[in-house]
Design a protein around this motif. Structure first.
Motif, PDB file in Angstrom:
ATOM      1  N   ARG A  76      -5.800   2.399  -4.217  1.00 31.75           N
ATOM      2  CA  ARG A  76      -5.119   3.401  -3.397  1.00 31.75           C
ATOM      3  C   ARG A  76      -6.118   4.322  -2.715  1.00 31.75           C
ATOM      4  O   ARG A  76      -6.033   4.578  -1.513  1.00 31.75           O
ATOM      5  CB  ARG A  76      -4.167   4.221  -4.265  1.00 31.75           C
ATOM      6  N   ASP A  77      -7.088   4.805  -3.483  1.00 36.31           N
ATOM      7  CA  ASP A  77      -8.071   5.735  -2.921  1.00 36.31           C
ATOM      8  C   ASP A  77      -8.917   5.080  -1.834  1.00 36.31           C
ATOM      9  O   ASP A  77      -9.207   5.703  -0.813  1.00 36.31           O
ATOM     10  CB  ASP A  77      -8.951   6.307  -4.033  1.00 36.31           C
ATOM     11  N   ARG A  78      -9.309   3.845  -2.051  1.00 37.92           N
ATOM     12  CA  ARG A  78     -10.100   3.135  -1.037  1.00 37.92           C
ATOM     13  C   ARG A  78      -9.271   2.879   0.215  1.00 37.92           C
ATOM     14  O   ARG A  78      -9.766   3.007   1.332  1.00 37.92           O
ATOM     15  CB  ARG A  78     -10.658   1.841  -1.602  1.00 37.92           C
ATOM     16  N   ALA A  79      -8.006   2.517   0.034  1.00 40.90           N
ATOM     17  CA  ALA A  79      -7.129   2.289   1.189  1.00 40.90           C
ATOM     18  C   ALA A  79      -6.898   3.590   1.952  1.00 40.90           C
ATOM     19  O   ALA A  79      -6.939   3.604   3.190  1.00 40.90           O
ATOM     20  CB  ALA A  79      -5.798   1.693   0.729  1.00 40.90           C
ATOM     21  N   LEU A  80      -6.671   4.679   1.231  1.00 41.48           N
ATOM     22  CA  LEU A  80      -6.490   5.977   1.889  1.00 41.48           C
ATOM     23  C   LEU A  80      -7.752   6.392   2.638  1.00 41.48           C
ATOM     24  O   LEU A  80      -7.670   6.948   3.744  1.00 41.48           O
ATOM     25  CB  LEU A  80      -6.110   7.054   0.866  1.00 41.48           C
ATOM     26  N   ALA A  81      -8.908   6.101   2.062  1.00 45.38           N
ATOM     27  CA  ALA A  81     -10.166   6.424   2.735  1.00 45.38           C
ATOM     28  C   ALA A  81     -10.307   5.611   4.025  1.00 45.38           C
ATOM     29  O   ALA A  81     -10.764   6.143   5.049  1.00 45.38           O
ATOM     30  CB  ALA A  81     -11.350   6.163   1.807  1.00 45.38           C
ATOM     31  N   ALA A  82      -9.914   4.351   3.987  1.00 42.00           N
ATOM     32  CA  ALA A  82      -9.972   3.516   5.194  1.00 42.00           C
ATOM     33  C   ALA A  82      -9.033   4.054   6.268  1.00 42.00           C
ATOM     34  O   ALA A  82      -9.402   4.140   7.449  1.00 42.00           O
ATOM     35  CB  ALA A  82      -9.616   2.068   4.853  1.00 42.00           C
ATOM     36  N   PHE A 136       0.833  -1.203   0.000  1.00 38.88           N
ATOM     37  CA  PHE A 136       0.000   0.000   0.000  1.00 38.88           C
ATOM     38  C   PHE A 136       0.866   1.251   0.000  1.00 38.88           C
ATOM     39  O   PHE A 136       0.618   2.187  -0.754  1.00 38.88           O
ATOM     40  CB  PHE A 136      -0.944   0.033   1.210  1.00 38.88           C
ATOM     41  N   PHE A 137       1.901   1.291   0.856  1.00 42.66           N
ATOM     42  CA  PHE A 137       2.748   2.474   0.928  1.00 42.66           C
ATOM     43  C   PHE A 137       3.434   2.728  -0.413  1.00 42.66           C
ATOM     44  O   PHE A 137       3.541   3.870  -0.855  1.00 42.66           O
ATOM     45  CB  PHE A 137       3.781   2.349   2.045  1.00 42.66           C
ATOM     46  N   VAL A 138       3.889   1.666  -1.065  1.00 45.32           N
ATOM     47  CA  VAL A 138       4.520   1.814  -2.383  1.00 45.32           C
ATOM     48  C   VAL A 138       3.485   2.320  -3.385  1.00 45.32           C
ATOM     49  O   VAL A 138       3.747   3.267  -4.139  1.00 45.32           O
ATOM     50  CB  VAL A 138       5.153   0.483  -2.837  1.00 45.32           C
ATOM     51  N   LEU A 139       2.307   1.714  -3.403  1.00 45.89           N
ATOM     52  CA  LEU A 139       1.239   2.135  -4.311  1.00 45.89           C
ATOM     53  C   LEU A 139       0.891   3.608  -4.102  1.00 45.89           C
ATOM     54  O   LEU A 139       0.741   4.360  -5.066  1.00 45.89           O
ATOM     55  CB  LEU A 139      -0.002   1.262  -4.078  1.00 45.89           C
ATOM     56  N   ALA A 140       0.810   4.021  -2.859  1.00 54.07           N
ATOM     57  CA  ALA A 140       0.452   5.407  -2.548  1.00 54.07           C
ATOM     58  C   ALA A 140       1.534   6.391  -2.966  1.00 54.07           C
ATOM     59  O   ALA A 140       1.257   7.579  -3.150  1.00 54.07           O
ATOM     60  CB  ALA A 140       0.159   5.547  -1.057  1.00 54.07           C
ATOM     61  N   PRO A 147       7.675   8.277  -9.367  1.00 50.05           N
ATOM     62  CA  PRO A 147       7.367   7.222 -10.335  1.00 50.05           C
ATOM     63  C   PRO A 147       8.496   6.238 -10.643  1.00 50.05           C
ATOM     64  O   PRO A 147       8.302   5.344 -11.460  1.00 50.05           O
ATOM     65  CB  PRO A 147       6.981   8.012 -11.585  1.00 50.05           C
ATOM     66  N   TYR A 148       9.637   6.387 -10.011  1.00 52.86           N
ATOM     67  CA  TYR A 148      10.746   5.476 -10.243  1.00 52.86           C
ATOM     68  C   TYR A 148      11.010   4.673  -8.968  1.00 52.86           C
ATOM     69  O   TYR A 148      11.021   5.239  -7.864  1.00 52.86           O
ATOM     70  CB  TYR A 148      12.010   6.237 -10.662  1.00 52.86           C
ATOM     71  N   PRO A 149      11.239   3.368  -9.096  1.00 52.52           N
ATOM     72  CA  PRO A 149      11.446   2.544  -7.906  1.00 52.52           C
ATOM     73  C   PRO A 149      12.531   3.070  -6.963  1.00 52.52           C
ATOM     74  O   PRO A 149      12.349   3.038  -5.740  1.00 52.52           O
ATOM     75  CB  PRO A 149      11.814   1.180  -8.484  1.00 52.52           C
ATOM     76  N   ALA A 187      12.010   3.988  -3.005  1.00 48.09           N
ATOM     77  CA  ALA A 187      12.853   3.447  -1.929  1.00 48.09           C
ATOM     78  C   ALA A 187      13.380   4.572  -1.047  1.00 48.09           C
ATOM     79  O   ALA A 187      13.350   4.472   0.186  1.00 48.09           O
ATOM     80  CB  ALA A 187      14.009   2.639  -2.524  1.00 48.09           C
ATOM     81  N   THR A 188      13.829   5.644  -1.659  1.00 48.55           N
ATOM     82  CA  THR A 188      14.340   6.785  -0.902  1.00 48.55           C
ATOM     83  C   THR A 188      13.234   7.444  -0.094  1.00 48.55           C
ATOM     84  O   THR A 188      13.398   7.723   1.093  1.00 48.55           O
ATOM     85  CB  THR A 188      14.985   7.815  -1.862  1.00 48.55           C
ATOM     86  N   ALA A 189      12.096   7.679  -0.731  1.00 51.69           N
ATOM     87  CA  ALA A 189      10.992   8.364  -0.058  1.00 51.69           C
ATOM     88  C   ALA A 189      10.457   7.568   1.126  1.00 51.69           C
ATOM     89  O   ALA A 189      10.089   8.140   2.154  1.00 51.69           O
ATOM     90  CB  ALA A 189       9.868   8.644  -1.054  1.00 51.69           C
ATOM     91  N   LEU A 190      10.411   6.249   0.987  1.00 56.55           N
ATOM     92  CA  LEU A 190       9.821   5.407   2.033  1.00 56.55           C
ATOM     93  C   LEU A 190      10.856   4.774   2.961  1.00 56.55           C
ATOM     94  O   LEU A 190      10.486   4.014   3.855  1.00 56.55           O
ATOM     95  CB  LEU A 190       8.969   4.300   1.395  1.00 56.55           C
TER      96      LEU A 190
END
Length: 144
Positions: A100-106, A37-41, A47-49, A53-56
């Motif tokens: 992603r949107d449904r997970a963020l809403a949850a 989920f975190f990667v998807l979000a 947009p680059y793997p 990796a750096t952001a997360l």
């Protein structure tokens, strides 16, 4: 009363863990593991793997596995980067955007349940504090 940074960090981490735990079932129903989920979000912002990796703060090898899983699930696709044909950029599919949107809403709903315990004035103050903590050092000095 003195509260040190480590105590606040620990409380924040516990809150995030409790919220994520409460959403595990909903994420699973969407076909997502927590880290997927975190990667998807993060895909639209990074947009680059390697950027993900750096952001997360995740190992690149782990991001590769999560991206592979997300591609297999139809949530993400790889596209050749027109600016550099040697690179692939990640793009959310319609299914990925919906998941992603449904997970963020949850997550938002669970976090809102926690926020309901806090007065509206304290919520405003919490927002101000979090923004101050996230501000760049240069912008923080400008406010002083």
């Amino acid at each position: 009363m003195s509260v040190d940074g480590a105590q606040l960090w620990t409380l924040n981490q516990r809150l995030l863990a409790v919220v994520m735990d409460a959403c595990t079932q909903e994420l699973a129903e969407l076909g997502l593991e927590t880290k997927e989920f975190f990667v998807l979000a993060e895909v639209e912002a990074s947009p680059y793997p390697a950027e993900i990796a750096t952001a997360l703060l995740l190992p690149k090898a782990s991001v590769t596995v999560y991206v592979r899983n997300l591609v297999a699930k139809g949530f993400v696709r790889r596209e050749i980067d027109e600016a550099d044909l040697r690179r692939h950029r990640l793009v959310l599919t319609a299914e990925g955007t919906q998941a992603r949107d449904r997970a963020l809403a949850a997550l938002a709903a669970e976090y809102d349940r926690r926020l309901a315990r806090v007065t509206p004035q304290d919520r405003v103050e919490l927002q101000r504090i979090l923004k101050a903590m996230l501000a760049s050092p240069a912008s923080a000095r400008m406010r002083e």
